[in-house]
Enzyme design. Sequence first.
Site, PDB file in Angstrom:
ATOM      1  N   GLU A 202       0.821  -1.210   0.000  1.00 46.06           N
ATOM      2  CA  GLU A 202       0.000   0.000   0.000  1.00 46.06           C
ATOM      3  C   GLU A 202       0.853   1.256   0.000  1.00 46.06           C
ATOM      4  O   GLU A 202       1.982   1.272   0.499  1.00 46.06           O
ATOM      5  CB  GLU A 202      -0.967   0.005   1.173  1.00 46.06           C
ATOM      6  CG  GLU A 202      -0.343  -0.162   2.534  1.00 46.06           C
ATOM      7  CD  GLU A 202      -1.389  -0.313   3.638  1.00 46.06           C
ATOM      8  OE1 GLU A 202      -2.579  -0.062   3.378  1.00 46.06           O
ATOM      9  OE2 GLU A 202      -0.998  -0.684   4.757  1.00 46.06           O
ATOM     10  N   ASP A 221       0.765  -7.142  12.205  1.00 47.50           N
ATOM     11  CA  ASP A 221      -0.418  -6.388  11.786  1.00 47.50           C
ATOM     12  C   ASP A 221      -1.107  -7.011  10.592  1.00 47.50           C
ATOM     13  O   ASP A 221      -2.340  -6.997  10.499  1.00 47.50           O
ATOM     14  CB  ASP A 221      -0.017  -4.944  11.453  1.00 47.50           C
ATOM     15  CG  ASP A 221      -1.209  -4.071  11.097  1.00 47.50           C
ATOM     16  OD1 ASP A 221      -2.188  -4.069  11.870  1.00 47.50           O
ATOM     17  OD2 ASP A 221      -1.169  -3.396  10.044  1.00 47.50           O
ATOM     18  N   HIS A 226      -4.367 -11.447   8.598  1.00 46.52           N
ATOM     19  CA  HIS A 226      -5.024 -11.288   7.300  1.00 46.52           C
ATOM     20  C   HIS A 226      -4.449 -12.220   6.230  1.00 46.52           C
ATOM     21  O   HIS A 226      -5.186 -12.939   5.549  1.00 46.52           O
ATOM     22  CB  HIS A 226      -4.877  -9.849   6.813  1.00 46.52           C
ATOM     23  CG  HIS A 226      -5.610  -8.834   7.628  1.00 46.52           C
ATOM     24  ND1 HIS A 226      -6.840  -9.082   8.196  1.00 46.52           N
ATOM     25  CD2 HIS A 226      -5.304  -7.552   7.954  1.00 46.52           C
ATOM     26  CE1 HIS A 226      -7.258  -7.999   8.839  1.00 46.52           C
ATOM     27  NE2 HIS A 226      -6.344  -7.072   8.706  1.00 46.52           N
TER      28      HIS A 226
END
Length: 477
Positions: A202, A221, A226
């Site tokens: 990102e 994170d 995820h």
Amino acid sequence: MIDRLAVFGATGDLSARYLLPALADLRAAGHLPERFELTGASREDWDDERFRAWIADQLDRHCGPCPRDAKEAVAASARYRRADVTDAADIAAAIAGAGPVAVYLALPPGLFPTVVTALHGTGLPPGSRVVLEKPFGEDLAGAQELNRLLAGLVPEQAVFRVDHFLAMTTVQNVLGSRLANRVLEPLWNSTHIAEIEIVWDETLALEGRAGYYDTVGALKDMVQNHLLQLLCLVAMEPPLTLGERDLRDRKVDVLRSVRLLTDYDVTHRTRRARYLPGRIGDRDIPAYADEEGVDPARHTETFAEIELELDNWRWAGTTFRLRSGKALKADRKEVAVRFRSVPHLPFGQGGEALPNVLRFGLEPEGLSLDLMGIGPRANILTPLSLTARMAAPDLPAYGRLLLDVLKGEPALSIRGDEAEEAWRVVAPVLSAWERDLVPLEEYPAGSDGPPPREGTGGGPRRRDDLLHEGAAPPVIP
């Protein structure tokens, strides 16, 4: 369906940007009970009126397309309780009412054990549910202790460890594409697939999240939760049904099959880095170490990559590469399935056959397949691409998750043993990084990430560039 939701940490960013818009979407779609009640609990010295005004403002900012009557209904359903979330008496006052309640811990993960312990002292009404955001614990021992505390509070099926990635349309379509199409499932194995990349790159930098991010970093994170969840859906065996037991059993099987990395593996199959000053578009980005609230001595990484192998019949010989980075030149958020090359080409000097790549775009959501075909000149191979855009979902990811919580459908939540297995996978990496066995590299903000390692001719971003430019990426042994 439960008609009461109590959110602890209700005035935070998660509530403002995701939970409140999700409730408005659910109201607009007719999914909320008529007598739905929202209780917000936080440290601010507010009253009901102040909380409702804040809700209205946040919905205008973050849920523009939501119908006005849905926004007003969510605000009208709300009440506020000032609360110390570690105090059993304050928690009891916040969840007081008739019938079961869904308790949503929109809090820093480090507070979960303390808050769950305080919930033990309140006595949740029968049928209540507890919702936690990732990461679930801060390491394997922490996840095990948190699971022990939760098991003494409510049944496992009443614990919702939510990961909104699992409710994204394209993530769901990974299963749909695999299991509903005869053309794919027979090829879905190491005989035909060389490598699967699961990437969340990102352009966003820290964006004011130092209080949370500097204590976790990219590995905890993004990768530990995820991206490992995406790995489960991509690599799992076909479940008998999509019910919570069958689906979650198969996901746990994948995590259990991950070959644990040795210290040698970690030094050769993982990378970590953080960004230096740079420019992204029209934004000047300071070095991560200079961002407000960052402690440079923590050596927190903003870029993490790991390569994994699965010890099972289907995937032996396929590399799984999981990567996430911040402040990069371009957004790339996808699952890329790279097939092996064909064994023989009958075209002579008619061009190079590039590997077929099936891409599941995560943001924006879409599906594409890179193929080879004959171009305008006879016997000259040329790349072709088939693309499809997903229809807009009827609910956003958080809307889907909240609806599952209220209805008591845990299939898309993380089971306790699954949370522990995910920590087992990354534990050797965390240990080696803490001992500085892998150097903390650096890359300019707005770049492709850390430069290729000397002697490899590749590296995390170079490999991706080759995929998009049409050359076969190198496979690191």
